[in-house]
Each structure stands twice: as C-alpha cells, then as structure tokens.
Design a protein around this motif. Structure first.
Motif, PDB file in Angstrom:
ATOM      1  N   THR A 130      41.742  38.686  43.767  1.00 59.65           N
ATOM      2  CA  THR A 130      42.047  38.093  42.454  1.00 59.65           C
ATOM      3  C   THR A 130      40.792  38.080  41.580  1.00 59.65           C
ATOM      4  O   THR A 130      40.849  38.397  40.388  1.00 59.65           O
ATOM      5  N   LEU A 131      39.659  37.726  42.200  1.00 61.07           N
ATOM      6  CA  LEU A 131      38.404  37.720  41.433  1.00 61.07           C
ATOM      7  C   LEU A 131      38.086  39.129  40.921  1.00 61.07           C
ATOM      8  O   LEU A 131      37.627  39.295  39.797  1.00 61.07           O
ATOM      9  N   LYS A 132      38.386  40.138  41.746  1.00 63.04           N
ATOM     10  CA  LYS A 132      38.164  41.520  41.286  1.00 63.04           C
ATOM     11  C   LYS A 132      39.086  41.837  40.103  1.00 63.04           C
ATOM     12  O   LYS A 132      38.696  42.524  39.169  1.00 63.04           O
ATOM     13  N   CYS A 133      40.318  41.342  40.182  1.00 58.63           N
ATOM     14  CA  CYS A 133      41.270  41.585  39.081  1.00 58.63           C
ATOM     15  C   CYS A 133      40.779  40.973  37.771  1.00 58.63           C
ATOM     16  O   CYS A 133      41.061  41.498  36.695  1.00 58.63           O
ATOM     17  N   ILE A 134      40.097  39.826  37.872  1.00 61.70           N
ATOM     18  CA  ILE A 134      39.662  39.182  36.623  1.00 61.70           C
ATOM     19  C   ILE A 134      38.254  39.633  36.223  1.00 61.70           C
ATOM     20  O   ILE A 134      37.614  39.006  35.379  1.00 61.70           O
ATOM     21  N   GLY A 135      37.780  40.695  36.858  1.00 58.61           N
ATOM     22  CA  GLY A 135      36.560  41.329  36.362  1.00 58.61           C
ATOM     23  C   GLY A 135      35.305  41.095  37.179  1.00 58.61           C
ATOM     24  O   GLY A 135      34.214  41.472  36.751  1.00 58.61           O
ATOM     25  N   TYR A 136      35.420  40.470  38.352  1.00 60.81           N
ATOM     26  CA  TYR A 136      34.227  40.270  39.179  1.00 60.81           C
ATOM     27  C   TYR A 136      33.824  41.596  39.818  1.00 60.81           C
ATOM     28  O   TYR A 136      34.677  42.334  40.309  1.00 60.81           O
ATOM     29  N   THR A 137      32.523  41.852  39.835  1.00 65.36           N
ATOM     30  CA  THR A 137      32.031  43.045  40.518  1.00 65.36           C
ATOM     31  C   THR A 137      31.789  42.689  41.988  1.00 65.36           C
ATOM     32  O   THR A 137      31.772  41.507  42.359  1.00 65.36           O
ATOM     33  N   ASN A 169      28.961  40.314  42.244  1.00 61.51           N
ATOM     34  CA  ASN A 169      29.318  38.919  41.932  1.00 61.51           C
ATOM     35  C   ASN A 169      29.912  38.237  43.159  1.00 61.51           C
ATOM     36  O   ASN A 169      29.586  37.091  43.474  1.00 61.51           O
ATOM     37  N   PRO A 181      41.443  45.437  44.514  1.00 63.53           N
ATOM     38  CA  PRO A 181      42.026  44.335  43.732  1.00 63.53           C
ATOM     39  C   PRO A 181      43.544  44.274  43.825  1.00 63.53           C
ATOM     40  O   PRO A 181      44.143  43.224  43.631  1.00 63.53           O
TER      41      PRO A 181
END
Lengths: 226, 190
Positions: free
Chosen positions: B85-92, B95, B182
């Motif tokens: 989910t964090l990857k979906c919202i733009g986390y690399t 991060n 993701p």
C-alpha cells in the motif's frame, strides 16, 4: 481540444494460470480526457482490474504503450513509477488498505511523510482533506474504530491529499452497504467536480453507472463499449 | 525526511505492542547473555578459558544474527500488504527500508537501555549487600572488591554486535522489499 490524461495503445496482457495462458487484455486502445469520470464495468474476469492496474502503473503490459499525463510508463523503473504515483495518482481500494497502527489523520498524512513539506503543512493538508470527506471529528480514531464507510472516506482523503491528477478506484463500494456506497460515490463525484480530478472507477455494480460521465464496458479482455 | 520517517516508524513499532514487547524482551535477554559472555571472554583468565566459554560466546552471536533476521522477516512478511500500500501511495524502496530500519533500531536501543538499567541496579544492589557488616560467625571480616557485574566494554561491544546484526538482517531481507510489487495491495482479504 480536451487534455488527454491517459492514453493506451495496443495493450496486450497475458497471465499464465495452471499452465493455461489467459489473455487479460487483448489489443486495448483507450483515451481518457482530463476531468472525466469513467466507470469501467464488465463481468468477473473480463480484465477490468487488469486494465486499471496497467493504466495506473501497478502492472506493466506485455506489449503496447501507456501514457499517463504525458509520461510514458510502460517500461518505467519502479523508482520512476513511485515518483509518478506520488505526484499524480491517488488510489482507493476495495479493502480500504488503511494502516492499522495509524490514526485516521496519520493514515492521510503518511502520503506526504517522505516529501519535503513541513509537518505543520502536512497536518493542515490532512485536516483539509478530512474536512472534504466530512470526517474531521474522527481524525484521532484508529481504523478499527471506524465503520466501513468511514474507512473508505479516510482512504479517499488519503488519495486526494497530494492533489492527484487521476484517482483510480477498484470496487470502492464493494465492501459497503447501499447507503454507504451511495455516499462514497456522491463524494467521488463531488471531488471530480471541485478538484477536476480524473476518476477511473472499476465496478461490477450497475447502479453506479449514473455517477460517471463515461461508461467503458469490457468483455474477454476487450473494450466492447466506450 | 529520513528522520521524519524514522520517527514515524518508532511510533508504529510502539503501537504494534505485542510484537514490540516480545522482541524487546528477547533482545534484552540475549544482550545480557552476550554481554556476560563477552565479559568472561575479555576479562577472564586466558589460561583457564574453556572451550565451553568460547562456544557460549559463539552461540550468543549466532543467536543474535538469527533473531535479527527473524525479526526483519516477520516485520516484512506480516506487513506485506502495508508495504505494498505504501508503494501504491508513492513510497520508494528506500523510504520503506528507512521505516523498517527505524523500527529495528528502536527495539535494539530500548533493549540496550533495559540491559544497562537492569545491570546498573543489580550492581548497586549487590554492592550494597556485600558492603554491609556481616554478623555471621567467621565472616566478620568478609568484604568484596566492589566491581560491576559487567564492565563497559562488553556492553558496548554487545550493542555494536546487535547493530551490525540488525543491519545484516535488513540487508538479507531487503531483496524481499524490492521484489514486493505494489499490486499486492489490491488483493482482497477474505
């Protein structure tokens, strides 16, 4: 001439399942303009979720070109896709996908934590997003203390905090009762009008068609009506 | 940015209470054990050093490594969906690695503080006990040289060993973060 937000050209996508090859997307061509509210419908297994995944960069096509807001993404690296998602894309999931250890406001703020904004500004933006979804009074609640409809509203606030150009939602009302589903769709419609965000909603619920400005129907991996 | 993510990861670690308490206690016990093994290894008489002492030290080091990898594995495996989910919202990936490093290092630090705290108080109590005049017949002149149970160097070396073990654990598990797509976030929970 309307601004093109998403452009798909000759998209092919296949999956291998127990030795069989399943053609999820077969030569799909599609253009979505900025500000459209697109509803993607079709029977189970017709490829609508795969289409959403390819458009959003969550999955890569086997062949074809995907252009999102002017950026070609079909061969982009994971790093570049993360960057595009952070700047341009918001996601709403059927299962809400909130982080259980974070409160409603922290779930929303989490989108901006890796960025350069100051904590105060992040908090202000999260409060503004919560206000938009009319959930400010529940900001300090953990997801387990929220109802399904409230969780989805938090998820929508999380999806809009960074002011995305496009919002993708996969069955956003799939886990909600009729009234909560209606409220969520009204909210998405309102955000589409107020913010001009392009909406791409995948659903199998025919009752949601009325909220869209455009209906895309799929069958056997192909667009049959657009 | 990195500091903010580390701060948030500490908050998230503290809120996943069960995992935090279990691993902090395990680390605390292991740290105390490893420090005491180092103590006898460093300050013990090399002439009387037994193979068993060396074996114990080796076992404590290997246990630390295994526990660190296990913790990193649990953090990543039980939070696959959250990471996706964090990857979906733009986390690399970087991060996400920062968040996991923050959590693991926090557990190490708290365990170290617990070990240091317990040892300081135990030393104080033991020293006080033995400094009291004895009324036991034949033990009136009994005295001990007040010396801490563990010296500073074994504790410092133990902390360094734990930090290295944590970094190794994260490096071993980092490939799992890289491989996690993701799209996993879209899987529906039954």
């Amino acid at each position: 001439m309307p601004e093109i937000m998403i452009k798909l050209e000759n998209i092919q996508k296949e999956f291998r399942l127990r030795g069989n090859i399943i053609r999820a997307l077969a030569d799909v061509n599609l253009t979505i303009n900025a500000g459209e509210f697109v509803i993607i419908m079709g029977p189970t297994g017709c490829g609508k979720t795969t289409l959403l995944n390819v458009m959003s960069g969550l999955d890569l096509p086997d062949d074809g070109t995907v252009i999102v807001d002017g950026e070609k993404i079909e061969r982009a690296t994971e790093e570049r896709l993360s960057n595009i998602r952070r700047r341009k894309i918001g996601f709403v999931f059927q299962d809400f996908n909130l982080i259980e250890n974070l409160t409603a406001i922290e779930n929303i703020e989490a989108v901006l934590w890796p960025g350069v904004l100051r904590s105060k500004e992040i908090e202000d933006r999260a409060i503004s997003a919560l206000r938009k979804v009319d959930l400010l009074d529940r900001k300090d609640n953990l997801p387990k203390e929220l109802s399904g409809g409230e969780k989805q509203r938090v998820a929508i606030a999380r999806a809009i905090i960074h002011k995305p150009r496009i919002l993708f939602a996969d069955e956003p009302t799939g886990n909600l009762d009729n009234e909560a589903a209606r409220q969520i769709m009204e909210l998405l419609k309102q955000l589409n009008k107020e913010m001009g965000t392009t909406m791409c909603i995948v659903t199998h619920d025919k009752g949601l068609v009325k909220y869209g400005t455009r209906l895309i129907e799929m069958e056997h991996g192909k667009i049959v009506k657009s | 940015m990195g500091l903010r993510l580390i701060g948030k990861s500490i908050k998230m670690a503290m809120r996943s209470r069960r995992r935090f308490i279990v691993f902090t206690l395990m680390y605390t016990v292991l740290m105390a054990w490893m420090a005491s093994n180092f103590e006898s290894f460093i300050y013990g008489d090399p002439a009387t050093r037994t193979n068993q002492e060396i074996l114990m030290l080796a076992i404590s080091i290997v246990s630390t490594l295994i526990l660190s990898i296990l913790y990193a594995w649990i953090v990543i495996n039980y939070r696959k969906r959250e990471i996706a989910t964090l990857k979906c919202i733009g986390y690399t990936n970087a991060n996400i690695r920062t968040i996991i490093i923050g959590e693991l290092m926090w557990v190490t630090l708290i365990s170290f503080i617990l070990v240091a705290e317990v040892l300081i108080h135990t030393t104080a109590a033991v020293t006080y006990f033995y400094s009291q005049p004895s009324n036991f017949p034949g033990l009136e002149d009994y005295s001990i040289k007040t010396r801490p149970l563990l010296s500073i160097w074994p504790i410092v070396i133990t902390l360094a060993m734990f930090v290295v073990a944590q970094i190794l654990g994260i490096l071993v598990m980092y490939s799992k973060i890289l491989k996690l797509r993701p799209i996993v976030a879209l899987r529906i929970l039954k």
